[in-house]
Design an enzyme around this catalytic site. Structure first.
Site, PDB file in Angstrom:
ATOM      1  N   ASP A 164      -5.532  -7.008   5.472  1.00  0.00           N
ATOM      2  CA  ASP A 164      -6.725  -6.248   5.094  1.00  0.00           C
ATOM      3  C   ASP A 164      -7.831  -7.215   4.657  1.00  0.00           C
ATOM      4  O   ASP A 164      -8.973  -7.162   5.128  1.00  0.00           O
ATOM      5  CB  ASP A 164      -6.344  -5.310   3.939  1.00  0.00           C
ATOM      6  N   TYR A 215       0.822  -1.216   0.000  1.00  0.00           N
ATOM      7  CA  TYR A 215       0.000   0.000   0.000  1.00  0.00           C
ATOM      8  C   TYR A 215       0.856   1.267   0.000  1.00  0.00           C
ATOM      9  O   TYR A 215       0.394   2.347  -0.361  1.00  0.00           O
ATOM     10  CB  TYR A 215      -0.958   0.035   1.195  1.00  0.00           C
ATOM     11  N   LYS A 243       2.656 -15.471   1.351  1.00  0.00           N
ATOM     12  CA  LYS A 243       2.640 -16.277   0.124  1.00  0.00           C
ATOM     13  C   LYS A 243       4.087 -16.652  -0.192  1.00  0.00           C
ATOM     14  O   LYS A 243       4.644 -16.262  -1.240  1.00  0.00           O
ATOM     15  CB  LYS A 243       2.021 -15.474  -1.033  1.00  0.00           C
ATOM     16  N   ASP A 275      -3.980 -17.655   0.647  1.00  0.00           N
ATOM     17  CA  ASP A 275      -5.191 -18.162  -0.010  1.00  0.00           C
ATOM     18  C   ASP A 275      -5.798 -19.298   0.811  1.00  0.00           C
ATOM     19  O   ASP A 275      -7.025 -19.396   0.953  1.00  0.00           O
ATOM     20  CB  ASP A 275      -4.908 -18.599  -1.455  1.00  0.00           C
ATOM     21  N   ASP A 312     -11.302  -8.631   7.000  1.00  0.00           N
ATOM     22  CA  ASP A 312     -12.689  -8.436   6.557  1.00  0.00           C
ATOM     23  C   ASP A 312     -13.440  -9.765   6.480  1.00  0.00           C
ATOM     24  O   ASP A 312     -14.639  -9.830   6.790  1.00  0.00           O
ATOM     25  CB  ASP A 312     -12.740  -7.716   5.200  1.00  0.00           C
TER      26      ASP A 312
END
Ligand code: NAD
Length: 358
Positions: free
Chosen positions: A247, A141, A191, A223, A251
């Site tokens: 993030d 980000y 990852k 994942d 959620d």
């Protein structure tokens, strides 16, 4: 010495839920003789309309001096087409960056009485109690270089996912310490099968685990974690992840609990200072209707009392009162199963009464 609390209600339901938390804060100050000073300022779109900036200098200055910041939420469609500097959401990212709030703590828990509100089957979700520790000021980000190239064919865009050793160590330290205070399990998510930065992240976290022999460390690919959070969320205690993966995963975790209106969060700078806010946004679709759930904001106040204001006993009383509130069957519209629910403005009064009756 008096502790300084800066209150930034923001926009939309941010103002409504902050009102509820303020009633409880003022009540606890009186009842438990707390030595706090409170400063309330505009931020976000509300500040932009009055001053031309979503984060006026006075707000940034007061934020730097505060021990704890209570932040409602910012944003609404009428400000969506402004330049980034003027957009309400810029206030939030500026505060996080300027105050170096690199650690985002997001608990996701389910009151079993509310399991019907969860989209997941009761037997899978029952007893859910997870803490997600998300890195908040680095990673993709903020990574440089970044950009959109429109003078080459084909046009392209790029971002950089980058973490240095210090950034990984400081977030991992908070995650290991959080796991020590809970049930001692930490899952580090990345990852590492495809990204160098993730491999590096995994090696640092693994090396640090020697300093925390009481914490059982595991690693998972992001994942898979997204899938595991839905299939078997109770396998997790504390999850630590980079800005991007954290993030997304936080959620998903929030959704498991049925309503985003229940979940608080803390953003810390590694000392005791922090900003506390509900996980939700300003919800323009329900603003000014007195139907927002203020429990996430009240929970955020409780986290501020625990982490930044040295008042763990008062914080525990608020948490216990929220639990009793749910057990007694009180509901706001988002978690109600019928048309009988409390208005936003009625919730604080019930919580205060529960604390008084204890
Ligand atoms: P949102 O979280 O505001 O709303 C998502 C959905 O959840 C909506 O249907 C809303 O009604 C519901 N909801 C949210 N909080 C609730 C509560 N306390 N009680 C009951 N229902 C609740 O997310 P969004 O709709 O994507 O964003 C709306 C605005 O908020 C945008 O401008 C966005 O940029 C901003 N935003 C701000 C923050 C922040 O200030 N921290 C975070 C996310 C989004």
């Amino acid at each position: 010495m008096s502790k300084k609390i800066l209150v930034l209600p923001g926009d939309g339901i941010g103002q409504e839920v902050t009102d509820a938390a303020m009633q409880i804060l003022k009540f606890t100050i009186k009842k438990f003789n707390l030595n706090f000073s409170i400063n309330t300022l505009d931020v976000g779109g509300t500040a932009y309309e009055k001053t031309g900036s979503p984060i006026p200098h006075e707000v940034l200055q007061a934020a730097k001096e505060a021990d704890a910041i209570l932040f409602g939420a910012v944003g609404a469609p009428q400000w969506d087409n402004l330049s980034w500097d003027d957009r309400p959401e810029n206030a939030l990212l500026t505060l996080r960056k300027e105050l170096n709030l690199f650690a985002n703590l997001r608990p996701a828990f389910l009151f079993n009485e509310l399991s019907e509100a969860s989209p997941i089957k009761e037997k899978i979700i029952e007893g859910l109690d997870i803490l997600i520790v998300r890195e908040l000021t680095g990673g993709i980000y903020f990574g440089e270089p970044r950009g959109v190239i429109e003078d080459e064919t084909p046009n392209y865009a790029f971002n950089t996912m980058i973490y240095n050793e210090d950034e990984i160590r400081r977030i991992a330290k908070i995650a290991f310490e959080s796991a020590q205070k809970r049930s001692g399990r930490l899952c580090s998510v990345e990852k590492a099968n495809v990204l160098e930065v993730s491999k590096f992240w995994r090696s640092i976290v693994t090396e640090m685990s020697a300093e925390y022999p009481d914490v059982e460390l595991s690693h998972q690919l992001a994942d898979n974690t997204a899938m595991q959070l839905v299939l078997n969320p109770n396998q997790f205690d504390v999850i630590v992840a980079s800005n991007l993966f954290g993030d997304i995963l936080s959620d998903i975790a929030a959704t498991l609990t049925g309503s985003i209106g229940m979940l608080p969060s803390a953003s810390l700078d590694g000392s005791l200072k922090g900003m506390y806010e509900p996980c939700h946004g300003s919800a323009p679709d329900i603003a000014n209707q007195d139907i927002a759930n203020p429990l996430a904001m009240i929970g955020s106040l409780s986290m501020a009392l625990k982490y930044s204001l040295d008042e763990e006993v008062v914080s525990n009383k608020i948490d216990a009162a929220i639990k009793t509130f749910i057990q007694k069957g009180f509901r706001t519209k988002d978690i109600a199963t019928d048309e009988k629910y409390l208005k936003t403005s009625e919730v604080a009064g019930k919580i205060i009464k529960i604390i008084e009756d204890e």
